[in-house]
Enzyme design. Structure first.
Site, PDB file in Angstrom:
ATOM      1  N   GLU A  22     -36.593  65.887  22.570  1.00  0.00           N
ATOM      2  CA  GLU A  22     -36.508  65.095  23.804  1.00  0.00           C
ATOM      3  C   GLU A  22     -35.092  64.543  24.016  1.00  0.00           C
ATOM      4  O   GLU A  22     -34.638  64.398  25.145  1.00  0.00           O
ATOM      5  CB  GLU A  22     -37.536  63.960  23.760  1.00  0.00           C
ATOM      6  CG  GLU A  22     -38.975  64.495  23.837  1.00  0.00           C
ATOM      7  CD  GLU A  22     -40.017  63.432  23.513  1.00  0.00           C
ATOM      8  OE1 GLU A  22     -39.843  62.708  22.504  1.00  0.00           O
ATOM      9  OE2 GLU A  22     -41.008  63.335  24.256  1.00  0.00           O
ATOM     10  N   GLY A  41     -39.054  63.605  19.254  1.00  0.00           N
ATOM     11  CA  GLY A  41     -38.019  62.825  19.930  1.00  0.00           C
ATOM     12  C   GLY A  41     -36.639  63.470  19.834  1.00  0.00           C
ATOM     13  O   GLY A  41     -35.780  63.221  20.680  1.00  0.00           O
ATOM     14  N   ALA A  56     -38.891  60.868  16.143  1.00  0.00           N
ATOM     15  CA  ALA A  56     -39.063  59.446  15.855  1.00  0.00           C
ATOM     16  C   ALA A  56     -39.386  59.283  14.376  1.00  0.00           C
ATOM     17  O   ALA A  56     -39.968  60.175  13.748  1.00  0.00           O
ATOM     18  CB  ALA A  56     -40.178  58.883  16.717  1.00  0.00           C
ATOM     19  N   GLU A  83     -45.708  66.494  17.967  1.00  0.00           N
ATOM     20  CA  GLU A  83     -46.446  65.223  17.974  1.00  0.00           C
ATOM     21  C   GLU A  83     -47.952  65.424  17.840  1.00  0.00           C
ATOM     22  O   GLU A  83     -48.653  64.619  17.215  1.00  0.00           O
ATOM     23  CB  GLU A  83     -46.165  64.447  19.272  1.00  0.00           C
ATOM     24  CG  GLU A  83     -44.779  63.828  19.348  1.00  0.00           C
ATOM     25  CD  GLU A  83     -43.729  64.735  19.950  1.00  0.00           C
ATOM     26  OE1 GLU A  83     -43.955  65.963  20.032  1.00  0.00           O
ATOM     27  OE2 GLU A  83     -42.674  64.216  20.348  1.00  0.00           O
TER      28      GLU A  83
HETATM   29  C1  HXC Z   1     -39.424  59.991   9.081  1.00  0.00           C
HETATM   30  C2  HXC Z   1     -38.995  62.032   8.145  1.00  0.00           C
HETATM   31  C3  HXC Z   1     -39.184  62.666   9.391  1.00  0.00           C
HETATM   32  C4  HXC Z   1     -39.500  61.843  10.525  1.00  0.00           C
HETATM   33  C5  HXC Z   1     -38.699  64.171   7.933  1.00  0.00           C
HETATM   34  N1  HXC Z   1     -38.702  62.989   7.275  1.00  0.00           N
HETATM   35  N2  HXC Z   1     -38.996  63.993   9.226  1.00  0.00           N
HETATM   36  N3  HXC Z   1     -39.122  60.703   7.993  1.00  0.00           N
HETATM   37  N4  HXC Z   1     -39.612  60.522  10.295  1.00  0.00           N
HETATM   38  N5  HXC Z   1     -39.673  62.343  11.756  1.00  0.00           N
HETATM   39  C6  HXC Z   1     -38.394  62.739   5.857  1.00  0.00           C
HETATM   40  C7  HXC Z   1     -39.451  63.330   4.924  1.00  0.00           C
HETATM   41  O1  HXC Z   1     -40.544  62.465   4.792  1.00  0.00           O
HETATM   42  C8  HXC Z   1     -38.654  63.445   3.653  1.00  0.00           C
HETATM   43  O2  HXC Z   1     -38.538  62.143   3.063  1.00  0.00           O
HETATM   44  C9  HXC Z   1     -37.266  63.859   4.155  1.00  0.00           C
HETATM   45  O3  HXC Z   1     -37.198  63.409   5.514  1.00  0.00           O
HETATM   46  C10 HXC Z   1     -37.041  65.361   4.153  1.00  0.00           C
HETATM   47  O4  HXC Z   1     -38.144  65.970   4.787  1.00  0.00           O
HETATM   48  P1  HXC Z   1     -38.975  67.186   4.125  1.00  0.00           P
HETATM   49  O5  HXC Z   1     -40.245  67.295   4.868  1.00  0.00           O
HETATM   50  O6  HXC Z   1     -39.068  66.975   2.638  1.00  0.00           O
HETATM   51  O7  HXC Z   1     -37.979  68.402   4.398  1.00  0.00           O
HETATM   52  P2  HXC Z   1     -38.306  69.841   4.916  1.00  0.00           P
HETATM   53  O8  HXC Z   1     -39.379  70.490   4.088  1.00  0.00           O
HETATM   54  O9  HXC Z   1     -36.977  70.537   5.001  1.00  0.00           O
HETATM   55  O10 HXC Z   1     -38.915  69.676   6.367  1.00  0.00           O
HETATM   56  C11 HXC Z   1     -38.145  69.062   7.397  1.00  0.00           C
HETATM   57  C12 HXC Z   1     -39.021  68.850   8.663  1.00  0.00           C
HETATM   58  C13 HXC Z   1     -40.304  68.112   8.291  1.00  0.00           C
HETATM   59  C14 HXC Z   1     -39.375  70.205   9.262  1.00  0.00           C
HETATM   60  C15 HXC Z   1     -38.127  68.082   9.635  1.00  0.00           C
HETATM   61  O11 HXC Z   1     -39.957  66.950   7.534  1.00  0.00           O
HETATM   62  C16 HXC Z   1     -41.089  67.660   9.476  1.00  0.00           C
HETATM   63  O12 HXC Z   1     -41.913  68.393  10.005  1.00  0.00           O
HETATM   64  N6  HXC Z   1     -40.870  66.393   9.915  1.00  0.00           N
HETATM   65  C17 HXC Z   1     -41.638  65.791  10.974  1.00  0.00           C
HETATM   66  C18 HXC Z   1     -41.199  66.272  12.348  1.00  0.00           C
HETATM   67  C19 HXC Z   1     -42.026  65.630  13.427  1.00  0.00           C
HETATM   68  O13 HXC Z   1     -43.264  65.634  13.414  1.00  0.00           O
HETATM   69  N7  HXC Z   1     -41.354  65.025  14.437  1.00  0.00           N
HETATM   70  C20 HXC Z   1     -42.008  64.351  15.556  1.00  0.00           C
HETATM   71  C21 HXC Z   1     -42.122  62.873  15.258  1.00  0.00           C
HETATM   72  S1  HXC Z   1     -43.030  62.019  16.504  1.00  0.00           S
HETATM   73  P3  HXC Z   1     -38.720  61.906   1.500  1.00  0.00           P
HETATM   74  O14 HXC Z   1     -38.610  60.425   1.389  1.00  0.00           O
HETATM   75  O15 HXC Z   1     -40.043  62.481   1.142  1.00  0.00           O
HETATM   76  O16 HXC Z   1     -37.566  62.662   0.898  1.00  0.00           O
HETATM   77  C22 HXC Z   1     -41.920  61.761  17.739  1.00  0.00           C
HETATM   78  C23 HXC Z   1     -42.423  60.992  18.925  1.00  0.00           C
HETATM   79  C24 HXC Z   1     -41.311  60.610  19.874  1.00  0.00           C
HETATM   80  O17 HXC Z   1     -40.789  62.165  17.675  1.00  0.00           O
HETATM   81  C25 HXC Z   1     -41.764  59.630  20.952  1.00  0.00           C
HETATM   82  C26 HXC Z   1     -41.375  58.214  20.676  1.00  0.00           C
HETATM   83  C27 HXC Z   1     -41.596  57.234  21.816  1.00  0.00           C
END
Ligand code: HXC
Length: 259
Positions: free
Chosen positions: A112, A109, A64, A132
């Site tokens: 998922e 997500g 997400a 998460e």
């Molecule tokens: C928004 C995101 C994002 C996300 C990455 N980005 N994941 N933006 N939502 N989920 C953005 C970063 O902020 C960054 O933006 C760009 O994408 C590249 O990410 P980096 O971190 O710089 O790249 P990298 O070092 O290669 O790492 C990639 C990554 C990491 C491993 C995917 O970004 C990460 O851990 N992301 C979060 C993953 C996560 O926690 N997902 C779960 C979300 S909660 P900028 O602008 O700085 O370039 C969920 C709940 C679902 O999914 C339920 C809903 C009902």
């Protein structure tokens, strides 16, 4: 045709639901609306006989959109009535074989989304997880439920409690993915398998329903559902074709019409 989610069908009846939202295919409200539309299309279009989920060659989906979620209040989430959950439910209920082809990250997500498929084919560079907990929240679109039904309680707890990323090989050992392929081949392998299923009988739909809905029930009810659906297969032309083909030519030669 959505802005971020498209459905492209090949000549073999295989539709690819493709997510494309740079840079990491983060899921926002528009994406889940478009997932819902794609699910409806794949369910209703009789020319679509199997489906592949794909996020492109770099990343499946990083979950997400955290930048969007961070601003959403409890009241707003509550009022939205679970849009992503509904879209994933619609994807999971597509009555055709669905395979997720996972390149790169499938997180939160994104993982998922892959769990809505019947099978998960991972690229050797894939990383999967439910991170998460590291954000102070829990999975909200199947990560505590579809995941648990797939890999079992203890493994699901480890994945959800730790929030850690698992390599494709680790995910295969956990039972989270079914097979691992070189990154530049995984999509083609998923399509190849989907084409085989696209040639299968209408009974595949009944089998999917029996398994997916039966697992939600107590055993007696599930066995009654199985009996009902088993009996229903006799109403299909494919059952006549399949059994006649066996008698005439031996096993595995039937050419089904999917009706
Ligand atoms: C928004 C995101 C994002 C996300 C990455 N980005 N994941 N933006 N939502 N989920 C953005 C970063 O902020 C960054 O933006 C760009 O994408 C590249 O990410 P980096 O971190 O710089 O790249 P990298 O070092 O290669 O790492 C990639 C990554 C990491 C491993 C995917 O970004 C990460 O851990 N992301 C979060 C993953 C996560 O926690 N997902 C779960 C979300 S909660 P900028 O602008 O700085 O370039 C969920 C709940 C679902 O999914 C339920 C809903 C009902």
């Amino acid at each position: 045709m959505g802005e971020f989610v498209t459905v492209l069908t090949d000549d073999h009846g295989v539709a690819t639901i493709r997510l494309d939202r740079a840079p990491v295919n983060a899921l926002n409200e528009q994406v889940w609306g478009e997932f819902g539309e794609a699910a409806a299309q794949c369910t209703e279009d009789a020319d679509i006989r199997a489906v592949v989920l794909w996020g492109g060659p770099k990343v499946f989906a990083a979950g997400a959109d955290i930048k969007y979620m961070k601003e959403v209040s409890y009241q707003e989430f509550f009022a939205s009535g679970g849009g992503l959950q509904r879209a994933f439910e619609a994807l999971a209920r597509i009555p055709k074989v669905v395979i997720a082809a996972i390149n790169g990250y499938a997180l939160g997500g994104g993982c998922e989304w892959a769990l809505t498929a019947d099978f998960r084919y991972a690229a050797d560079n894939a990383q999967l997880g439910q991170p998460e907990i590291l954000l102070g929240i829990i999975p909200g679109a199947g990560g505590t439920q579809r995941l648990t039904r797939l890999v079992g309680v203890a493994k699901a707890k480890e994945i959800v409690y730790s929030g850690r990323f698992y390599s494709a090989e680790e995910a295969r050992e956990l039972g989270l993915v079914d097979c691992v392929h070189p990154a530049d081949e995984v999509y083609d392998r998923a399509v190849e398998t989907a084409r085989q299923y696209a040639k299968g009988p209408y009974a595949l739909r009944m089998a999917k329903k029996a398994i997916d809905e039966g697992i939600e029930m107590d055993l007696d009810s599930a066995l009654r559902l199985e009996t009902t659906l088993f009996t229903a297969t006799f109403a299909t032309e494919d059952a006549r074709i399949g059994m006649q083909s066996f008698v005439d030519s031996g096993p595995g030669k039937a050419e089904f019409k999917q009706n």
